[in-house]
Design a protein around this motif. Structure first.
Motif, PDB file in Angstrom:
ATOM      1  N   LEU A   4      91.529 115.473   9.667  1.00 26.47           N
ATOM      2  CA  LEU A   4      91.516 114.121   9.118  1.00 26.47           C
ATOM      3  C   LEU A   4      91.020 114.121   7.677  1.00 26.47           C
ATOM      4  CD1 LEU A   4      89.835 112.412  12.203  1.00 26.47           C
ATOM      5  CD2 LEU A   4      92.272 112.492  11.685  1.00 26.47           C
ATOM      6  N   VAL A   5      91.673 113.342   6.830  1.00 24.93           N
ATOM      7  CA  VAL A   5      91.268 113.214   5.435  1.00 24.93           C
ATOM      8  C   VAL A   5      91.278 111.742   5.046  1.00 24.93           C
ATOM      9  CG1 VAL A   5      91.785 113.805   3.047  1.00 24.93           C
ATOM     10  CG2 VAL A   5      92.214 115.480   4.856  1.00 24.93           C
ATOM     11  N   GLU A   6      90.094 111.243   4.659  1.00 20.90           N
ATOM     12  CA  GLU A   6      89.978 109.846   4.252  1.00 20.90           C
ATOM     13  C   GLU A   6      90.210 109.693   2.747  1.00 20.90           C
ATOM     14  OE1 GLU A   6      86.522 110.488   7.272  1.00 20.90           O
ATOM     15  OE2 GLU A   6      87.410 111.539   5.561  1.00 20.90           O
ATOM     16  N   SER A   7      90.622 108.502   2.361  1.00 19.80           N
ATOM     17  CA  SER A   7      90.756 108.151   0.951  1.00 19.80           C
ATOM     18  C   SER A   7      90.637 106.642   0.814  1.00 19.80           C
ATOM     19  CB  SER A   7      92.097 108.637   0.394  1.00 19.80           C
ATOM     20  OG  SER A   7      93.164 108.038   1.073  1.00 19.80           O
ATOM     21  N   LEU A  20      90.883 101.533   3.185  1.00 18.99           N
ATOM     22  CA  LEU A  20      90.690 102.952   3.451  1.00 18.99           C
ATOM     23  C   LEU A  20      91.872 103.485   4.238  1.00 18.99           C
ATOM     24  CD1 LEU A  20      86.922 103.007   4.498  1.00 18.99           C
ATOM     25  CD2 LEU A  20      87.919 103.048   2.205  1.00 18.99           C
ATOM     26  N   SER A  21      92.221 104.727   3.950  1.00 11.13           N
ATOM     27  CA  SER A  21      93.270 105.416   4.688  1.00 11.13           C
ATOM     28  C   SER A  21      92.710 106.702   5.258  1.00 11.13           C
ATOM     29  CB  SER A  21      94.456 105.746   3.767  1.00 11.13           C
ATOM     30  OG  SER A  21      95.027 104.588   3.213  1.00 11.13           O
ATOM     31  N   CYS A  22      93.269 107.108   6.374  1.00  5.04           N
ATOM     32  CA  CYS A  22      92.876 108.358   7.006  1.00  5.04           C
ATOM     33  C   CYS A  22      94.149 109.051   7.458  1.00  5.04           C
ATOM     34  CB  CYS A  22      91.954 108.095   8.182  1.00  5.04           C
ATOM     35  SG  CYS A  22      91.548 109.558   9.154  1.00  5.04           S
ATOM     36  N   ALA A  23      94.480 110.142   6.780  1.00  6.32           N
ATOM     37  CA  ALA A  23      95.693 110.895   7.099  1.00  6.32           C
ATOM     38  C   ALA A  23      95.355 112.027   8.058  1.00  6.32           C
ATOM     39  CB  ALA A  23      96.310 111.442   5.816  1.00  6.32           C
ATOM     40  N   ALA A  24      96.159 112.158   9.090  1.00  8.49           N
ATOM     41  CA  ALA A  24      95.927 113.159  10.120  1.00  8.49           C
ATOM     42  C   ALA A  24      96.990 114.241  10.063  1.00  8.49           C
ATOM     43  CB  ALA A  24      95.916 112.508  11.492  1.00  8.49           C
ATOM     44  N   SER A  25      96.601 115.422  10.443  1.00 12.54           N
ATOM     45  CA  SER A  25      97.538 116.533  10.588  1.00 12.54           C
ATOM     46  C   SER A  25      97.091 117.392  11.754  1.00 12.54           C
ATOM     47  CB  SER A  25      97.602 117.370   9.306  1.00 12.54           C
ATOM     48  OG  SER A  25      96.337 117.937   9.012  1.00 12.54           O
ATOM     49  N   GLY A  26      97.988 118.191  12.238  1.00 10.47           N
ATOM     50  CA  GLY A  26      97.636 119.039  13.363  1.00 10.47           C
ATOM     51  C   GLY A  26      98.317 118.557  14.628  1.00 10.47           C
ATOM     52  N   VAL A  79      95.790 106.140   9.799  1.00  9.64           N
ATOM     53  CA  VAL A  79      95.068 104.949  10.251  1.00  9.64           C
ATOM     54  C   VAL A  79      94.426 104.309   9.023  1.00  9.64           C
ATOM     55  CG1 VAL A  79      92.956 106.220  10.800  1.00  9.64           C
ATOM     56  CG2 VAL A  79      93.416 104.033  11.914  1.00  9.64           C
ATOM     57  N   TYR A  80      94.363 102.990   9.042  1.00 10.94           N
ATOM     58  CA  TYR A  80      93.870 102.229   7.896  1.00 10.94           C
ATOM     59  C   TYR A  80      92.690 101.356   8.305  1.00 10.94           C
ATOM     60  CZ  TYR A  80      98.575 103.414   6.268  1.00 10.94           C
ATOM     61  OH  TYR A  80      99.729 104.079   5.918  1.00 10.94           O
ATOM     62  N   LEU A  81      91.861 101.055   7.316  1.00 10.94           N
ATOM     63  CA  LEU A  81      90.815 100.060   7.506  1.00 10.94           C
ATOM     64  C   LEU A  81      90.854  99.130   6.307  1.00 10.94           C
ATOM     65  CD1 LEU A  81      88.506  99.152   9.403  1.00 10.94           C
ATOM     66  CD2 LEU A  81      86.940 100.378   7.867  1.00 10.94           C
ATOM     67  N   GLN A  82      91.394  97.934   6.514  1.00 11.47           N
ATOM     68  CA  GLN A  82      91.415  96.921   5.468  1.00 11.47           C
ATOM     69  C   GLN A  82      90.094  96.171   5.507  1.00 11.47           C
ATOM     70  OE1 GLN A  82      93.843  96.138   3.091  1.00 11.47           O
ATOM     71  NE2 GLN A  82      92.250  94.774   2.277  1.00 11.47           N
ATOM     72  N   MET A  83      89.382  96.180   4.399  1.00  8.15           N
ATOM     73  CA  MET A  83      88.058  95.578   4.342  1.00  8.15           C
ATOM     74  C   MET A  83      88.080  94.435   3.321  1.00  8.15           C
ATOM     75  SD  MET A  83      85.660  98.984   4.487  1.00  8.15           S
ATOM     76  CE  MET A  83      86.143  99.524   2.852  1.00  8.15           C
ATOM     77  N   ASN A  84      87.872  93.237   3.805  1.00  6.59           N
ATOM     78  CA  ASN A  84      87.843  92.046   2.949  1.00  6.59           C
ATOM     79  C   ASN A  84      86.451  91.431   2.963  1.00  6.59           C
ATOM     80  OD1 ASN A  84      90.653  92.347   2.536  1.00  6.59           O
ATOM     81  ND2 ASN A  84      91.116  91.084   4.325  1.00  6.59           N
ATOM     82  N   SER A  85      86.201  90.557   1.999  1.00 11.09           N
ATOM     83  CA  SER A  85      84.915  89.854   1.910  1.00 11.09           C
ATOM     84  C   SER A  85      83.752  90.836   2.016  1.00 11.09           C
ATOM     85  CB  SER A  85      84.818  88.785   3.010  1.00 11.09           C
ATOM     86  OG  SER A  85      85.871  87.856   2.908  1.00 11.09           O
ATOM     87  N   LEU A  86      83.836  91.893   1.259  1.00 10.09           N
ATOM     88  CA  LEU A  86      82.821  92.942   1.350  1.00 10.09           C
ATOM     89  C   LEU A  86      81.456  92.441   0.885  1.00 10.09           C
ATOM     90  CD1 LEU A  86      85.012  95.923   0.199  1.00 10.09           C
ATOM     91  CD2 LEU A  86      83.684  95.858   2.314  1.00 10.09           C
ATOM     92  N   GLU A  87      80.451  92.958   1.526  1.00  4.94           N
ATOM     93  CA  GLU A  87      79.057  92.593   1.273  1.00  4.94           C
ATOM     94  C   GLU A  87      78.284  93.851   0.889  1.00  4.94           C
ATOM     95  OE1 GLU A  87      77.970  91.103   5.070  1.00  4.94           O
ATOM     96  OE2 GLU A  87      79.226  89.301   4.922  1.00  4.94           O
ATOM     97  N   PRO A  88      77.195  93.697   0.128  1.00 10.55           N
ATOM     98  CA  PRO A  88      76.388  94.882  -0.216  1.00 10.55           C
ATOM     99  C   PRO A  88      75.951  95.681   1.012  1.00 10.55           C
ATOM    100  CG  PRO A  88      75.728  93.035  -1.563  1.00 10.55           C
ATOM    101  CD  PRO A  88      76.720  92.493  -0.563  1.00 10.55           C
ATOM    102  N   TYR A  95      83.695 107.169   7.631  1.00 11.77           N
ATOM    103  CA  TYR A  95      84.337 108.310   8.258  1.00 11.77           C
ATOM    104  C   TYR A  95      85.387 107.830   9.254  1.00 11.77           C
ATOM    105  CZ  TYR A  95      80.134 110.821   6.713  1.00 11.77           C
ATOM    106  OH  TYR A  95      79.110 111.361   5.975  1.00 11.77           O
ATOM    107  N   CYS A  96      86.506 108.515   9.313  1.00 14.10           N
ATOM    108  CA  CYS A  96      87.425 108.285  10.427  1.00 14.10           C
ATOM    109  C   CYS A  96      87.273 109.433  11.407  1.00 14.10           C
ATOM    110  CB  CYS A  96      88.871 108.126   9.970  1.00 14.10           C
ATOM    111  SG  CYS A  96      89.645 109.623   9.362  1.00 14.10           S
ATOM    112  N   ALA A  97      87.622 109.155  12.649  1.00 10.17           N
ATOM    113  CA  ALA A  97      87.450 110.129  13.710  1.00 10.17           C
ATOM    114  C   ALA A  97      88.498 109.897  14.787  1.00 10.17           C
ATOM    115  CB  ALA A  97      86.041 110.024  14.296  1.00 10.17           C
ATOM    116  N   ALA A  98      88.771 110.954  15.554  1.00 12.73           N
ATOM    117  CA  ALA A  98      89.789 110.900  16.596  1.00 12.73           C
ATOM    118  C   ALA A  98      89.172 111.211  17.947  1.00 12.73           C
ATOM    119  CB  ALA A  98      90.905 111.896  16.289  1.00 12.73           C
TER     120      ALA A  98
END
Length: 124
Positions: A4-7, A20-26, A79-88, A95-98
């Motif tokens: 897994l590789v996040e970006s 956030l994106s998490c690209a998987a391989s394998g 896999v994606y994580l769309q984050m809106n209305s972010l707070e401190p 991290y992404c995980a499987a």
């Protein structure tokens, strides 16, 4: 296992958005349920969101519900994580995980594969 590789992390002002994106391989990505966790300095790793491998069912921790959206594209093994209305308080390494254990999705120990993490910093 799956690799897994996040970006997509970065610095954003409060109220802003990041995806956030998490690209998987394998091994076959579509057979894994996927989760996002975060860890702030001095704190334990915390469950954020998860999405099942079959129906695409989702589950969120209460503090992000209504602000964050997890999704997956099995054709792109991402896999994606769309984050809106972010707070401190959302500042952390994400991290992404499987996992193949949907019943244990909120526990880090249920996950066998992890990415290296991506930093999200929300300024006030």
């Amino acid at each position: 296992q799956v690799q897994l590789v996040e970006s997509g992390g970065g610095l954003v002002q409060a109220g802003g958005s990041l995806r956030l994106s998490c690209a998987a391989s394998g091994r076959t990505f579509s057979s894994y349920s996927m989760g996002w966790f975060r860890q702030a300095p001095g704190k334990e790793r915390e469950f954020v969101a998860a999405i099942s491998w079959r129906e695409g069912s989702t589950y969120y921790t209460s503090s992000v519900k209504g602000r964050f959206t997890i999704s997956r594209d099995n054709a792109k093994s991402t896999v994606y994580l769309q984050m809106n209305s972010l707070e401190p308080e959302d500042t952390a390494v994400y991290y992404c995980a499987a996992t193949t254990n949907w019943l244990g999705i909120i526990r880090p120990t249920s996950y066998g594969s992890w990415g290296q993490g991506t930093q999200v910093t929300v300024s006030s």
